[in-house]
Scaffold this motif. Structure first.
Motif, short mmCIF file in Angstrom:
data_model
loop_
_atom_site.label_atom_id
_atom_site.label_comp_id
_atom_site.label_asym_id
_atom_site.label_seq_id
_atom_site.Cartn_x
_atom_site.Cartn_y
_atom_site.Cartn_z
N LEU A 4 6.49 -22.91 -48.32
CA LEU A 4 6.86 -24.31 -48.35
C LEU A 4 5.63 -25.15 -48.63
N ILE A 5 5.68 -25.92 -49.71
CA ILE A 5 4.58 -26.81 -50.07
C ILE A 5 4.96 -28.22 -49.63
N TYR A 6 4.28 -28.71 -48.60
CA TYR A 6 4.58 -30.06 -48.10
C TYR A 6 3.66 -31.06 -48.80
N ASP A 61 13.16 -22.79 -41.29
CA ASP A 61 13.94 -21.56 -41.28
C ASP A 61 13.76 -20.84 -42.62
N GLY A 62 13.46 -19.54 -42.55
CA GLY A 62 13.27 -18.74 -43.74
C GLY A 62 11.93 -18.93 -44.42
N ILE A 63 11.03 -19.70 -43.81
CA ILE A 63 9.72 -19.98 -44.40
C ILE A 63 8.66 -19.09 -43.74
N ASP A 64 7.81 -18.47 -44.55
CA ASP A 64 6.73 -17.62 -44.04
C ASP A 64 5.37 -18.31 -44.05
N THR A 76 -1.00 -35.67 -40.78
CA THR A 76 0.12 -34.76 -41.07
C THR A 76 -0.02 -33.37 -40.46
N TYR A 77 -1.25 -32.93 -40.19
CA TYR A 77 -1.40 -31.53 -39.80
C TYR A 77 -0.82 -31.22 -38.42
N GLY A 78 -0.92 -32.17 -37.48
CA GLY A 78 -0.52 -31.89 -36.10
C GLY A 78 0.91 -31.41 -35.96
N PRO A 79 1.91 -32.18 -36.39
CA PRO A 79 3.30 -31.73 -36.27
C PRO A 79 3.59 -30.48 -37.09
N LEU A 80 2.97 -30.35 -38.25
CA LEU A 80 3.20 -29.14 -39.06
C LEU A 80 2.64 -27.90 -38.36
N VAL A 81 1.46 -28.03 -37.77
CA VAL A 81 0.89 -26.90 -37.04
C VAL A 81 1.73 -26.54 -35.82
N GLU A 82 2.18 -27.55 -35.08
CA GLU A 82 3.05 -27.27 -33.93
C GLU A 82 4.30 -26.51 -34.37
N ALA A 83 4.88 -26.93 -35.49
CA ALA A 83 6.08 -26.26 -36.00
C ALA A 83 5.76 -24.83 -36.41
#
Length: 350
Positions: A4-6, A61-64, A76-83
């Motif tokens: 996934l490219i955010y 879901d389904g993302i590696d 942006t990094y904080g919530p993405l890292v938590e996820a």
């Protein structure tokens, strides 16, 4: 693996998305702007997901692998890292921002327990300099001082400008005895041959002051870039004014303006541009020097980021925990990238 490219519709994000699709990687394009995200997905015939970073955990879901291209990364990094920690998903980004590097290094054990990798800085910030740092350490394991630098002036994107403004008020940094230390902007003048003759250079706030410490264990690190002495003096004199960048409305206004006018280098500029990378490691008696020649920084970022996710896509045993480019792969990783020339090594008396 599914990647996934955010921030896929930003300047660098779109370049990376196009390159990843051209390499037949399993790509999902994501961002918070539905029109831009879906429009790019239609052009590239790729799946899309639209969400705010705060809602990331519900959309992995389904993302590696998550590759974050949305700056300023401190936002942006904080919530993405938590996820990613919650879903055991590898996290990569193309940041050059100190707070991101330092925070993710502190979360090494969390990532190990989750079974995922945290790998920030998989672009020009900081792949070539980090790999030079690792190579220098391999050449001189007893080194106690590490100095890195690069010569790479050129056009920048709006996202890069916004990220630079986010932290501009913090001034410059070096690492001394293992700790990050604030120093005056454009200080530490010295003459450096980056590969095309001696240049006047000064210390700059670059991510390797953080990452090279974790790559090499060397506790004293500085990063330099060429700058005319007159410009360096002007920057030092104007340093008090940078405190205005800590005033949120002023910073936000400048970031909006930067995004509006900074378009990034053209395709021709990316194809023709070059960067020179320099580094030296010393123990006070012996000094070793290494140089690289690389493509234009945005071109290298695109290649480095897509090559990194492709490498992860090909392995069943990716390293976990906090990583730097040279530790996740090895210092020779940079030599796999198109157009990189080096390592050019020297060994001199201190």
């Amino acid at each position: 693996m599914s990647i996934l490219i955010y921030g896929a519709y930003g300047y660098t994000g779109e370049l990376i998305a196009r390159e990843a699709v051209s390499r037949d990687l399993d790509v999902v394009l994501a961002g918070r702007n539905g029109t831009k995200t879906r429009g790019l997905g239609a052009m590239l015939d790729a799946e899309t997901r639209v969400f705010e970073v705060a809602d990331a955990a519900a959309h992995l879901d389904g993302i590696d692998i998550v590759l974050n291209c949305a700056g300023p990364f401190v936002k942006t990094y904080g919530p993405l890292v938590e996820a990613c920690l919650e879903t055991a998903t590898h996290y990569l980004d193309i940041t050059g921002e100190f707070p991101v590097f330092e925070d993710l290094a502190e979360r090494d054990r969390e990532a190990e327990k989750a079974g995922c990798m945290l790998l920030p800085g998989i672009g020009f910030d900081v792949v070539p300099t980090d790999c030079v740092a690792g190579h220098l350490h391999d050449r001189h394991p007893e080194a106690t001082e590490l100095r890195l630098g690069f010569d790479a002036l050129g056009a920048i994107s709006g996202g890069t400008a916004a990220s630079a403004l986010e932290l501009a008020g913090d001034g410059a940094k070096i690492r001394r005895d293992g700790k990050l230390v604030d120093v005056p902007v454009a200080s530490g003048r010295r003459t450096i041959d980056f590969g095309e003759g001696p240049r006047n250079a000064v210390r700059i706030p670059w991510g390797d002051v953080s990452t090279a410490y974790y790559t090499t264990g060397i506790e004293n690190i500085e990063v330099y870039a060429p700058m005319p002495d007159s410009v360096a003096r002007a920057l030092r004199l104007s340093a008090p004014a940078t405190s205005l960048l800590d005033v949120e409305p002023i910073k936000r206004g400048l970031q909006w303006a930067a995004r509006s006018v900074a378009t990034g280098p053209s395709e021709q500029q990316r194809e023709r541009g070059r960067a020179l990378i320099w580094g030296e490691a010393s123990d006070g008696e012996r000094t070793v020097t290494t140089r690289l020649r690389t493509p234009e920084p945005y071109a290298l970022t695109v290649d480095a980021a897509t090559t990194a996710v492709a490498r992860l896509d090909e392995t069943d045993e990716a390293p976990i925990g906090y990583q730097t480019p040279a530790s996740a792969f090895d210092p020779d990783f940079v030599l796999e990238l198109d157009g990189v020339e080096g390592f050019f090594d020297e060994d001199d008396a201190a």
